[in-house]
Motif scaffolding. Structure first.
Motif, PDB file in Angstrom:
ATOM      1  N   VAL A  65       0.754  -1.286   0.018  1.00  0.00           N
ATOM      2  CA  VAL A  65       0.060   0.071   0.026  1.00  0.00           C
ATOM      3  C   VAL A  65       0.939   1.123   0.016  1.00  0.00           C
ATOM      4  O   VAL A  65       1.752   1.303   0.976  1.00  0.00           O
ATOM      5  N   TYR A  66       0.463   2.183  -1.017  1.00  0.00           N
ATOM      6  CA  TYR A  66       1.303   3.418  -0.937  1.00  0.00           C
ATOM      7  C   TYR A  66       0.110   4.412  -1.217  1.00  0.00           C
ATOM      8  O   TYR A  66      -0.887   4.214  -1.468  1.00  0.00           O
ATOM      9  N   TYR A  67       0.906   5.456  -1.358  1.00  0.00           N
ATOM     10  CA  TYR A  67      -0.239   6.635  -1.442  1.00  0.00           C
ATOM     11  C   TYR A  67       0.472   8.137  -1.871  1.00  0.00           C
ATOM     12  O   TYR A  67       1.497   8.390  -1.581  1.00  0.00           O
ATOM     13  N   LEU A  68      -0.346   8.857  -2.528  1.00  0.00           N
ATOM     14  CA  LEU A  68      -0.252  10.174  -2.701  1.00  0.00           C
ATOM     15  C   LEU A  68      -1.412  11.108  -2.109  1.00  0.00           C
ATOM     16  O   LEU A  68      -2.341  10.802  -1.962  1.00  0.00           O
ATOM     17  N   SER A  69      -1.070  12.325  -1.529  1.00  0.00           N
ATOM     18  CA  SER A  69      -2.034  13.214  -0.960  1.00  0.00           C
ATOM     19  C   SER A  69      -2.162  14.537  -1.434  1.00  0.00           C
ATOM     20  O   SER A  69      -0.927  14.923  -1.377  1.00  0.00           O
ATOM     21  N   PHE A  70      -3.001  14.952  -2.002  1.00  0.00           N
ATOM     22  CA  PHE A  70      -2.999  16.193  -2.602  1.00  0.00           C
ATOM     23  C   PHE A  70      -2.967  17.258  -1.523  1.00  0.00           C
ATOM     24  O   PHE A  70      -3.648  17.200  -0.394  1.00  0.00           O
TER      25      PHE A  70
END
Length: 330
Positions: A65-70
């Motif tokens: 699980v990975y993520y980008l957060s705006f």
């Protein structure tokens, strides 16, 4: 060595669904030993605890699980392009987090690409059960209208849920426009596409963030992104209205000369003025939409701004903003 499939999953106020989605993907992984499923969540400025839940999942599944957060809500189109730009898998799949895109279909998608040499395996719903009738009616109307005026044809009921080879992803990323309409872009780039059909599935939890107005505006964006037919229609309407005004004016003159002006002319005059004014405003509105798109393109603003992220080690060297000048905003 296992091939990697990166799942690009845009999220906006989805704290109730991210955990359910992750567990569903893990269940599918047990049935797909030939590939490793990696999840890239795109937190599109959520106002609830979506990011917190994603971080907890990242700690629980650090290799999956990975993520980008705006920095704020930039819209689904920005989330899609951000995910495609940062996805590092051999194959990339776009999915909704609410489980309306059945994760079990990933198995057939992968085998179809590997064994039948398709470049894209996409999906479409065979019905719209559970949707408000008004929304279903306008959705069908939109597809018919788009396919009648645009050179880029859209499959009715097609979803964003699709698995693509790296070549297709690179082709999509090569398109530089800021005003993006992904359904049209996926059709425009071409390649060999197979469609899998499935029954409509209701959300696993929570409520949709798409209102009827937002969907309507999105449809308008799609119509003008891949067709100049609205401009042509406005021109023809203007021409025919002008010809009608000339003919009607000649009729009034002949009638007055032959029979006299028996009644005051203000009702017909008022109708003509209001009608012509409305058509002029309509035409100006159509032209204005195209000019607005040109204006947005010339500003070269990024499609999104990343506030924080957790990405696979291989992609840590990538800059937070997209490399191309025009591709990082809906």
């Amino acid at each position: 060595m296992q091939e990697k499939i990166t799942l690009v999953v845009p999220c906006y106020n989805e704290e109730e669904t991210v955990g359910l989605f992750t567990q569903a993907i893990i269940d599918v992984q047990q049935q797909l030993p030939d590939a490793f499923l990696e999840i890239l969540f795109i937190n599109d400025g959520s106002k609830d605890n979506t990011l917190t839940k994603i971080k907890e999942l990242q700690i629980q599944y650090p290799d999956r699980v990975y993520y980008l957060s705006f920095s704020r809500n930039f819209g689904k189109e920005a989330g899609l392009i951000a995910g495609l730009q940062h996805a590092k898998g051999d194959y990339v799949t776009i999915m909704d987090v609410d489980l309306q895109d059945p994760p079990s279909i990933l198995i057939e998608m992968y085998h179809k690409i590997k064994n039948e040499n398709y470049d894209v395996v996409a999906t479409r719903r065979v019905n719209r059960e559970g949707e408000p009738p008004v929304r279903s009616f306008f959705a069908k109307l939109y597809y018919r209208l788009n396919n009648s005026i645009s050179e880029v044809k859209l499959e009715e009921g097609a979803r964003d849920f699709r698995m693509m080879t790296r070549q297709v992803v690179d082709a999509v990323l090569s398109l530089p426009e800021s005003n993006r309409f992904s359904k049209g872009i996926f059709s425009w780039v071409g390649f060999d596409v197979a469609y899998l059909e499935y029954e409509n599935i209701e959300r696993s939890a929570g409520n949709t963030s798409w209102s009827f107005t937002q969907l309507f505006n999105y449809a308008i964006e799609g119509l003008i992104s891949f067709s100049d037919a609205p401009l042509t229609i406005a021109s023809y309407v203007g021409l025919f209205t002008f010809l009608f005004a000339v003919i009607y004016g000649a009729y009034i003159i002949v009638k007055t000369l032959m029979f006299g002006d028996s009644t005051p002319g203000w009702p017909s005059l008022a109708v003509l003025i209001v009608g012509m004014g409305g058509l002029q405003l309509l035409s100006l509105g159509i032209v204005g939409k195209y000019i607005a798109k040109i204006f947005n393109e010339t500003k070269h603003r990024p499609l999104y701004i990343i506030k924080e992220s957790k990405l696979p080690e291989a992609s840590h060297s990538a800059t937070p903003l997209p490399k191309t000048r025009r591709t990082p905003d809906k």
